[in-house]
Design a protein around this motif. Structure first.
Motif, PDB file in Angstrom:
ATOM      1  N   TRP A  39      23.710  17.221   1.702  1.00  0.00           N
ATOM      2  CA  TRP A  39      22.937  18.423   1.362  1.00  0.00           C
ATOM      3  C   TRP A  39      22.411  18.348  -0.067  1.00  0.00           C
ATOM      4  O   TRP A  39      21.265  18.680  -0.360  1.00  0.00           O
ATOM      5  N   VAL A  43      18.598  18.689  -1.440  1.00  0.00           N
ATOM      6  CA  VAL A  43      18.129  19.761  -2.333  1.00  0.00           C
ATOM      7  C   VAL A  43      17.677  19.212  -3.693  1.00  0.00           C
ATOM      8  O   VAL A  43      16.661  19.646  -4.223  1.00  0.00           O
ATOM      9  N   HIS A  58      -0.602  21.717  -1.901  1.00  0.00           N
ATOM     10  CA  HIS A  58      -0.911  22.924  -1.145  1.00  0.00           C
ATOM     11  C   HIS A  58      -2.311  23.381  -1.558  1.00  0.00           C
ATOM     12  O   HIS A  58      -2.547  23.651  -2.741  1.00  0.00           O
ATOM     13  N   ARG A  64      -5.381  26.914   2.365  1.00  0.00           N
ATOM     14  CA  ARG A  64      -3.948  27.235   2.341  1.00  0.00           C
ATOM     15  C   ARG A  64      -3.126  26.320   3.228  1.00  0.00           C
ATOM     16  O   ARG A  64      -2.034  26.679   3.675  1.00  0.00           O
ATOM     17  N   TRP A  66      -0.877  22.911   3.684  1.00  0.00           N
ATOM     18  CA  TRP A  66      -0.128  21.883   2.962  1.00  0.00           C
ATOM     19  C   TRP A  66      -0.616  20.532   3.470  1.00  0.00           C
ATOM     20  O   TRP A  66      -0.751  20.324   4.678  1.00  0.00           O
ATOM     21  N   ALA A  84      -0.797  18.037   7.473  1.00  0.00           N
ATOM     22  CA  ALA A  84       0.656  18.212   7.468  1.00  0.00           C
ATOM     23  C   ALA A  84       1.322  17.539   8.664  1.00  0.00           C
ATOM     24  O   ALA A  84       2.394  16.950   8.535  1.00  0.00           O
TER      25      ALA A  84
ATOM     26  N   GLU B 705      16.319  26.825  -1.010  1.00  0.00           N
ATOM     27  CA  GLU B 705      17.281  25.907  -0.392  1.00  0.00           C
ATOM     28  C   GLU B 705      18.514  25.699  -1.268  1.00  0.00           C
ATOM     29  O   GLU B 705      19.564  25.319  -0.780  1.00  0.00           O
ATOM     30  N   ALA B 733       2.902  35.858  -4.153  1.00  0.00           N
ATOM     31  CA  ALA B 733       2.184  34.604  -3.902  1.00  0.00           C
ATOM     32  C   ALA B 733       3.159  33.481  -3.557  1.00  0.00           C
ATOM     33  O   ALA B 733       2.920  32.673  -2.659  1.00  0.00           O
ATOM     34  N   LEU B 736       4.469  33.740   0.055  1.00  0.00           N
ATOM     35  CA  LEU B 736       3.493  33.301   1.063  1.00  0.00           C
ATOM     36  C   LEU B 736       3.460  31.767   1.131  1.00  0.00           C
ATOM     37  O   LEU B 736       3.499  31.180   2.222  1.00  0.00           O
ATOM     38  N   SER B 737       3.440  31.113  -0.017  1.00  0.00           N
ATOM     39  CA  SER B 737       3.439  29.643  -0.035  1.00  0.00           C
ATOM     40  C   SER B 737       4.705  29.086   0.613  1.00  0.00           C
ATOM     41  O   SER B 737       4.674  28.093   1.331  1.00  0.00           O
ATOM     42  N   GLU B 740       4.448  29.440   4.362  1.00  0.00           N
ATOM     43  CA  GLU B 740       3.497  28.447   4.874  1.00  0.00           C
ATOM     44  C   GLU B 740       4.117  27.049   4.876  1.00  0.00           C
ATOM     45  O   GLU B 740       3.894  26.255   5.786  1.00  0.00           O
ATOM     46  N   TYR B 741       4.890  26.773   3.854  1.00  0.00           N
ATOM     47  CA  TYR B 741       5.551  25.465   3.765  1.00  0.00           C
ATOM     48  C   TYR B 741       6.428  25.234   4.992  1.00  0.00           C
ATOM     49  O   TYR B 741       6.341  24.206   5.656  1.00  0.00           O
ATOM     50  N   GLN B 744       4.283  25.065   8.298  1.00  0.00           N
ATOM     51  CA  GLN B 744       3.393  23.907   8.475  1.00  0.00           C
ATOM     52  C   GLN B 744       4.129  22.575   8.439  1.00  0.00           C
ATOM     53  O   GLN B 744       3.736  21.626   9.111  1.00  0.00           O
TER      54      GLN B 744
END
Lengths: 89, 998
Positions: A39, A43, A58, A64, A66, A84, B705, B733, B736-737, B740-741, B744
């Motif tokens: 883990w 991380v 991004h 928007r 990635w 992506a 994480e 903001a 939202l990113s 999306e991460y 996606q």
């Protein structure tokens, strides 16, 4: 300022993008028992190669999405960009 | 006032327009088109400054960007503009300039004593002198160095001028409008390429303006005029003068600074002072030309010693004589062109040529004109302090080591030519590793790293024919690659005088018994002896020598000094120049105004300002605003002479007692839609989301994480597959990113879409015991009773004909609702709430009261969720599911996060119930403990509890849950306060949460 090819929008200036770090990191599956070490690697541990590097960007002021960008960290040359879900070489 | 040094029948300045200006308070005049330098020289003024270290007199050395001496300060409209090169700044009516680095005046400068103490100022003087004792540093050394440092004084006032930025894309950017720039631009433009041609000077043509050449049966100047006129008329070409391309960045991005009104008397209202161009070019042709190299001899920094090409340009472009008894000191044919120009203008020069018996067209022409030439001769030293009065000259032996027949001859200027140095700066900035060319004793670009080619004399091509042919070919070749057109223009024939080889000799040896300073770097006063010293002291790498001696480090970045410095190092080291290598060229090529770099993003414009739809109402009702990220939010609504403290207390009290309304439009809002939305939220938030029914809201916490809390907020299930998520204002903001991460990249299999709806909804929080009564009047047709709309319930309703959404959620801890309407109706909603709320004693409340209300309720916000806390620390562990997995869960079981004495949020009350605890204070057990006093934690937020009428704070302290009831101390070293406090529960008011459910 880099000029990044977004596979969805075309070539755009770097100031439309946000950097997202190493694109080769894979998140461990949900509900999977893993050791502290594994883990921790996920991380915190990142390679910082000099040369070719697959990284995430991004397109924050654009579509928007990635995207994955294969870039040389010392010359800033961009070899290829991927969506992506596209498989990288 | 007469101009003794102005020629009548030559030059390009406008003789019909006289312009007056002042230099050091004295009035002079010149003509339109003059620079400060040309106008002062016309008036016989050569002393304009003092050197950096020794305060030696300084005159003019060049005629353009390479100028190391004539750095002046321009003053207009009570503003100062330092670091102005007199050779570039054009004069305008009323211009005021003055000298820098001298006191009390340029003529009598106290600092010049350094010149007589120069044995005490060797290379590395600063490093050697200002070491001991350490206590001297702040009080004596630093102020002294600061006073001595720099050229001129920057204005400390707000710069009222306007600077702009522009982004441009082109096929081909060409930097410099000399012969190679013009020819390549013409060839490429005729072949359909979109071309930008940039010229740093006001006039186009570069060396064509001053060379005696012929192109296509026209003089150089006529040909350049013809080409530039045609280029300007083409729609695919942008031609810019007074524009310096100063930086070559990644992926063919170049930056150019255009001086738009620097040469105009008064800035016109809508005309910017300068404009910075960001140019993304498919291809770049670097045609930046070359700069003449100085020859090094004794006192070669005396005013009146200048580059021979500069002397020629002063004559041909400005009609100005730099002297009437010139000495030309050269190691190549270029000096002869200057001599011939002097002769043509009725002045008799004397040429000293270091070469033995060279012969070429130009030399023959000079001889035929009757110009006196001494071969194998050098200038040993210039004589004269503030201006050259004479020179010691000598015959030099064939091995260039011995001087003989030293004699003194009268002269008033010494024009030097040590051959040419290509300006490879831009190519080098782009990553091009240059190579040393033996033939020209200089570096030229090698292999292009980016899409760049260097042409003309910047590429070491010093004959016009070669240059023109190469440039036409390159212009065609590059444009053909881009446009795939095949329109080739014919190359004109070139007539020029043939020249012969230059002499590699560049530094005159010292005669026996003399210790003249021979300068390499004119702006930073670096002499041959300084470099010798640095090498004796063991500095070897050219980068180290540069930094130790400051060679090439001044504002001119060694444009005239670099190569001679390298030559000297390689001579001493018995190496050749390519072994020594050169230092790195970095942008900017010439100094750039900070204002131009910043552009219009200053003050209020440094970031966008976001305003809620109710902003005007707030303004009209005496709101005092606060920046919340880029949003402007009412902090409090001022009544009469109220202070912030009084107003926020009144507003908060009214919420607890009656009802208040707060603009919460700024909260981040995200629509989460799709069949897998519930599963997605279940993975994003720490608590369970699968069973949330439609029409219900839930509070959630999301982690990164690494287990740290990222954000919190409520999310409401609007319909089966539609959720309305709220985030904090600051994190909207990022959240939202983040979503999306995961959608996606990590879980693309989830069928979910997210989109920001922050701008789409206007929000009003209605809070207080009277809020339900108010809601019943606002929504008479909707059941808002405790049963009809329970805590965490959601309803769609009709607000006087407007569709509205009511969420029963509370941040204040009171019975509260948040009403959302489409943004365009925001103001209507707000006014209705205020109007209908009157009978319930409604008052608007700002962020300060909002903070008070949440702090005394123990609700966490940004000051607790500060990027260091896990759910436990904020007492949110009850929201962490043990059953399911979610983002960051695995981190929470790491040992540091499961320690039994982990930090936890608590309440803090001063024992005296009156002293407010400064935010950021430390909580300690013993205020008198030895430093460093072990701290238990810190105070994260403070308020004046309106419920209990005493100060109350939140703190996050070690083993917080076992500290409740303890008497400790809050210490603020910053405010110099130590306050005895009691630790209490963070839920100071209504700990059971009865009010929100009432």
């Amino acid at each position: 300022m880099l000029y990044i090819f977004c596979p969805h929008c075309g070539s755009r200036s770097q100031n439309e993008f946000a950097y997202g770090g190493d694109a080769t990191v894979k998140r461990p599956e949900l509900n999977k028992e893993i050791s502290d070490q594994e883990w921790n690697n996920f991380v915190y541990l990142r390679k910082s190669p000099r040369g070719k590097h697959l990284e995430l960007w991004h397109h924050i002021s654009g579509c928007r999405q990635w995207i994955k960008v294969e870039r040389d960290t010392s010359t800033h040359e961009i070899f290829k960009t991927y969506k992506a879900d596209e498989l990288t070489e | 006032m007469s101009q003794d040094f102005r020629l009548d029948n030559i030059g390009m300045v406008n003789r019909n327009k006289k312009i007056s200006f002042t230099f050091n308070g004295k009035k002079y005049f010149g003509y339109e088109g003059d620079t400060i330098a040309s106008a002062l020289i016309a008036n016989g003024v050569h002393l304009v400054g003092r050197s950096f270290k020794y305060h030696r007199p300084r005159g003019f050395f060049g005629v353009g960007v390479d100028e190391p001496y004539a750095i002046l300060q321009l003053e207009r409209n009570n503003e100062r503009d330092p670091n102005i090169r007199a050779t570039e700044q054009e004069i305008f009516e009323g211009l005021e300039v003055k000298s820098v680095n001298c006191w009390p005046s340029v003529n009598f400068d106290i600092g010049a004593i350094n010149n007589f103490l120069k044995m005490f100022f060797p290379a590395g003087f600063y490093y050697k002198t200002f070491m001991w004792p350490p206590s001297f540093w702040y009080k004596i050394y630093e102020p002294f160095i600061r006073m001595a440092a720099g050229f001129g004084e920057a204005s400390i006032k707000h710069d009222k001028e306007r600077y702009e930025h522009k982004y441009e894309y082109c096929d081909l950017l060409i930097t410099g409008s000399g012969p190679s720039g013009l020819a390549s631009a013409y060839a490429a433009a005729k072949n359909g390429a979109r071309v930008i041609l940039a010229e740093d000077k006001p006039r186009y043509g570069g060396s064509l303006l001053t060379s005696d050449v012929n192109i296509g049966n026209q003089t150089g100047a006529e040909w350049s005029e013809k080409i530039i006129t045609e280029l300007k008329s083409m729609s695919n070409v942008i031609v810019k003068n007074r524009s310096q391309v100063f930086g070559y960045y990644d992926h063919n991005m170049l930056v150019m600074s255009e001086r738009i009104s620097d040469h105009l008397p008064k800035t016109q209202k809508y005309l910017p002072k300068q404009r910075l161009w960001y140019i993304r070019a498919k291809e770049v042709l670097i045609s930046s030309g070359s700069i003449e190299r100085p020859l090094v001899f004794g006192n070669n920094d005396t005013p009146g010693v200048m580059l021979s090409s500069a002397a020629k340009e002063y004559m041909k472009v400005y009609g100005v004589l730099v002297g009437k008894k010139p000495l030309i000191f050269t190691n190549n044919d270029s000096g002869y062109e200057t001599a011939i120009e002097f002769k043509k203008n009725g002045v008799n020069p004397l040429i000293l040529d270091t070469r033995k018996e060279p012969s070429s067209d130009i030399i023959s022409e000079a001889k035929n004109l009757g110009i006196e030439i001494k071969f194998s001769h050098v200038v040993v030293a210039a004589k004269g302090y503030k201006k050259v009065k004479s020179a010691d000259i000598a015959k030099i032996s064939d091995n260039k080591k011995d001087l003989s027949n030293i004699e003194n001859i009268k002269c008033d200027c010494i024009c030097v030519s040590g051959f040419w140095t290509p300006s490879i700066h831009l190519a080098s900035q782009s990553g091009n590793k240059s190579e040393f060319n033996e033939k020209i004793d200089a570096f030229i670009p090698k292999k292009s790293k980016q899409k760049e080619n260097t042409i003309g004399s910047a590429n070491g091509k010093f004959t016009l024919e070669e240059t023109i042919n190469e440039a036409f070919d390159k212009g065609y070749e590059v444009s053909n690659k881009i446009t795939e057109n095949n329109n080739k223009v014919s190359i004109p024939t070139v007539v020029e005088k043939k020249s012969t080889e230059h002499d590699k000799f560049w530094c005159v040896p010292l005669p026996k018994g003399k210790s003249y300073k021979r300068f390499l770097d004119f702006q930073n006063d670096v002499a041959v002896s300084d470099i010798e010293l640095a090498l004796r002291e063991g500095f070897r790498s050219i980068e180290h020598v540069k930094r130790y001696t400051t060679l090439g480090m001044a504002t001119d970045q060694g444009k005239t000094s670099n190569l001679n410095g390298l030559q000297l190092v390689s001579d001493i080291e018995n190496k050749v120049v390519p072994q020594v290598g050169h230092t790195t060229f970095r942008p900017p090529y010439t100094p750039v105004s900070i204002g131009a770099i910043v552009g219009r993003e200053v003050g209020k414009h440094s970031k966008p300002t976001r305003k809620s739809p109710m902003h005007e109402w707030h303004e009209k009702n005496n709101a005092v605003f606060v920046d919340a990220g880029v949003w402007l939010r009412p902090r409090y609504y001022k009544q009469g002479n109220e202070t912030l403290f009084e107003a926020s207390k009144r507003e908060a009290k009214n919420v607890r007692k009656n009802v208040g309304v707060c603009d919460v439009t700024t909260l981040g809002k995200i629509d989460v839609k799709g069949p897998d939305a519930a599963e997605f939220l279940n993975r994003v938030y720490t608590n369970a989301w699968l069973k949330l029914p439609v029409g219900k809201a839930r509070y959630g916490v999301m982690l990164r994480e690494d287990g740290i809390v990222m954000d919190d907020g409520t999310t409401t299930r609007i319909s089966e597959n539609h959720y309305h998520m709220t985030t904090t204002t600051a994190q909207a903001a990022n959240v939202l990113s983040h979503l999306e991460y995961y959608l996606q990249l990590v879980w693309p299999e989830l069928n979910v879409n997210v989109v920001s709806t922050t701008e789409q909804w206007a929000g009003a929080a209605i809070a207080g015991p009277n809020s339900r009564a108010l809601l019943m009047k606002l929504f008479p047709n909707t059941d808002v009773s405790n049963e009809g709309l329970p805590f965490m319930g959601y309803k769609e309703a009709d607000l006087f004909g407007i569709p509205a959404k009511i969420y029963r959620i509370s941040f204040s801890g009171e019975l509260a609702y948040e009403v959302n309407v489409e943004s365009d109706y925001g103001n209507f909603m707000w006014e209705k709430i205020i109007e209908v709320g009157k009978e319930f004693q409604i008052q608007p409340y700002g962020t300060e009261a909002l903070s008070t209300l949440r702090i005394e309720m123990g609700h966490v916000a940004g000051s607790e969720l500060d990027g260091r806390t896990i759910p436990h620390d904020a007492s949110l562990e009850g929201l962490v599911s043990k059953k399911k997995d979610f983002i960051g869960k695995r981190s929470l079981s790491r040992s540091a996060f499961t320690k039994s004495d982990r930090e936890k949020i608590v309440g803090v009350v001063p024992l005296d119930k009156t002293t407010s605890i400064p935010e950021g204070s430390y909580i300690v057990k013993d205020p008198k403990a030895k430093l460093p006093n072990p701290k238990l934690g810190h105070v994260s937020a403070s308020c004046w509890s309106v419920e209990y009428d005493n100060p109350f704070s939140l703190a996050i302290i070690k083993d917080g849950k076992n500290m409740i009831g303890q008497k400790l101390f809050a210490m603020s070293p910053l405010k110099n306060k130590t306050i005895p406090v009691e630790i209490v529960s963070s839920h100071y008011v209504d700990p059971e949460g009865k009010r929100v459910r009432a």
